[in-house]
Design a protein around this motif. Sequence first.
Motif, mmCIF file in Angstrom:
data_model
loop_
_atom_site.group_PDB
_atom_site.id
_atom_site.type_symbol
_atom_site.label_atom_id
_atom_site.label_comp_id
_atom_site.label_asym_id
_atom_site.label_seq_id
_atom_site.Cartn_x
_atom_site.Cartn_y
_atom_site.Cartn_z
ATOM 1 N N ARG A 64 0.359 -12.783 19.016
ATOM 2 C CA ARG A 64 -0.096 -13.172 20.291
ATOM 3 C C ARG A 64 -0.510 -11.921 20.942
ATOM 4 N N SER A 65 0.383 -10.963 20.709
ATOM 5 C CA SER A 65 0.294 -9.468 21.536
ATOM 6 C C SER A 65 -0.955 -8.766 21.048
ATOM 7 N N ALA A 66 -1.433 -8.975 19.855
ATOM 8 C CA ALA A 66 -2.281 -8.156 18.832
ATOM 9 C C ALA A 66 -3.824 -8.752 19.211
ATOM 10 N N ARG A 67 -4.618 -7.751 19.665
ATOM 11 C CA ARG A 67 -6.081 -8.196 19.999
ATOM 12 C C ARG A 67 -6.683 -8.209 18.566
ATOM 13 N N ASP A 68 -6.209 -7.578 17.771
ATOM 14 C CA ASP A 68 -6.819 -7.508 16.289
ATOM 15 C C ASP A 68 -6.002 -7.650 15.255
ATOM 16 N N PRO A 69 -5.603 -8.944 14.930
ATOM 17 C CA PRO A 69 -4.647 -9.158 13.715
ATOM 18 C C PRO A 69 -4.883 -8.521 12.393
ATOM 19 N N SER A 70 -6.301 -8.498 12.117
ATOM 20 C CA SER A 70 -6.662 -8.036 10.839
ATOM 21 C C SER A 70 -6.552 -6.256 10.965
ATOM 22 N N GLY A 71 -6.720 -5.839 11.983
ATOM 23 C CA GLY A 71 -6.635 -4.384 12.041
ATOM 24 C C GLY A 71 -5.123 -4.069 12.230
ATOM 25 N N LEU A 72 -4.142 -4.747 12.691
ATOM 26 C CA LEU A 72 -2.880 -4.716 12.520
ATOM 27 C C LEU A 72 -2.305 -4.665 11.335
ATOM 28 N N LEU A 73 -2.626 -5.533 10.458
ATOM 29 C CA LEU A 73 -2.405 -5.967 9.286
ATOM 30 C C LEU A 73 -2.930 -4.928 8.122
ATOM 31 N N LEU A 74 -4.020 -4.527 8.439
ATOM 32 C CA LEU A 74 -4.446 -3.421 7.744
ATOM 33 C C LEU A 74 -3.891 -2.005 7.734
ATOM 34 N N ARG A 75 -3.482 -1.669 9.079
ATOM 35 C CA ARG A 75 -2.641 -0.502 9.298
ATOM 36 C C ARG A 75 -1.236 -0.579 8.790
ATOM 37 N N MET A 76 -0.720 -1.801 8.679
ATOM 38 C CA MET A 76 0.627 -1.881 7.904
ATOM 39 C C MET A 76 0.502 -1.856 6.608
ATOM 40 N N MET A 77 -0.426 -2.435 6.081
ATOM 41 C CA MET A 77 -0.757 -2.597 4.520
ATOM 42 C C MET A 77 -0.951 -1.043 4.190
ATOM 43 N N LEU A 78 -1.683 -0.434 4.864
ATOM 44 C CA LEU A 78 -2.183 1.125 4.426
ATOM 45 C C LEU A 78 -0.747 2.046 4.540
ATOM 46 N N LEU A 79 -0.140 1.833 5.410
ATOM 47 C CA LEU A 79 1.257 2.389 5.518
ATOM 48 C C LEU A 79 2.118 2.117 4.476
ATOM 49 N N HIS A 80 2.258 0.996 4.014
ATOM 50 C CA HIS A 80 3.088 0.681 2.799
ATOM 51 C C HIS A 80 2.442 1.161 1.611
ATOM 52 N N HIS A 81 1.078 1.167 1.460
ATOM 53 C CA HIS A 81 0.717 1.574 0.046
ATOM 54 C C HIS A 81 0.782 3.095 0.239
ATOM 55 N N ALA A 82 0.445 3.898 1.274
ATOM 56 C CA ALA A 82 0.789 5.271 1.344
ATOM 57 C C ALA A 82 2.050 5.758 0.969
ATOM 58 N N GLY A 83 3.073 4.910 1.270
ATOM 59 C CA GLY A 83 4.495 5.291 0.870
ATOM 60 C C GLY A 83 4.910 5.140 -0.327
ATOM 61 N N ALA A 84 4.282 4.009 -1.080
ATOM 62 C CA ALA A 84 4.472 3.789 -2.412
ATOM 63 C C ALA A 84 3.736 5.088 -3.351
ATOM 64 N N ILE A 85 2.249 5.259 -2.663
ATOM 65 C CA ILE A 85 1.969 6.603 -3.550
ATOM 66 C C ILE A 85 2.648 7.710 -3.523
ATOM 67 N N ALA A 86 3.110 8.154 -2.286
ATOM 68 C CA ALA A 86 4.104 9.137 -1.994
ATOM 69 C C ALA A 86 5.060 9.230 -2.806
ATOM 70 N N SER A 87 5.985 7.893 -3.082
ATOM 71 C CA SER A 87 7.126 7.935 -3.873
ATOM 72 C C SER A 87 6.752 7.957 -5.316
ATOM 73 N N PHE A 88 5.820 7.411 -5.823
ATOM 74 C CA PHE A 88 5.432 7.699 -7.118
ATOM 75 C C PHE A 88 4.753 9.294 -7.389
ATOM 76 N N MET A 89 4.165 9.725 -6.463
ATOM 77 C CA MET A 89 3.810 11.145 -6.603
ATOM 78 C C MET A 89 4.915 12.138 -6.645
ATOM 79 N N ALA A 90 5.776 11.757 -5.775
ATOM 80 C CA ALA A 90 7.013 12.575 -5.805
ATOM 81 C C ALA A 90 7.721 12.496 -7.073
ATOM 82 N N LEU A 91 8.035 11.269 -7.669
ATOM 83 C CA LEU A 91 8.763 11.211 -9.050
ATOM 84 C C LEU A 91 7.714 12.062 -10.046
#
Length: 101
Positions: A64-91
């Motif tokens: 309800r509070s998000a004007r752009d649900p697709s944009g919000l989901l994209l930002r959250m997914m990109l944050l998740h993906h970046a965290g996964a990449i950083a973790s594997f790169m650290a390993l």
Amino acid sequence: AAAGVGGAGLLWSAWASPDSWLLGFTWHHQVLFSMAVGHWLVAIFDDCRTRGVLGRGLGKKLFRSARDPSGLLLRMMLLHHAGAIASFMALLSLRRLGAVG
């Protein structure tokens, strides 16, 4: 399929020798973790290319509070993906599983 077989092999070796789970880092780890980095990079590319599809099918009450649900989901997914990449790169750079955590 290759990642699943490789992951099962890593789990089997960890079960057979628990010390190898935290202290070992073999070429199997290097190959599979490199594949994981590639996977998450492709996931970022896919998500950016299909941004408009991400919010389809979601009820309006859910975001309800998000004007752009697709944009919000994209930002959250990109944050998740970046965290996964950083973790594997650290390993990959530390070459020791026990170095994380």
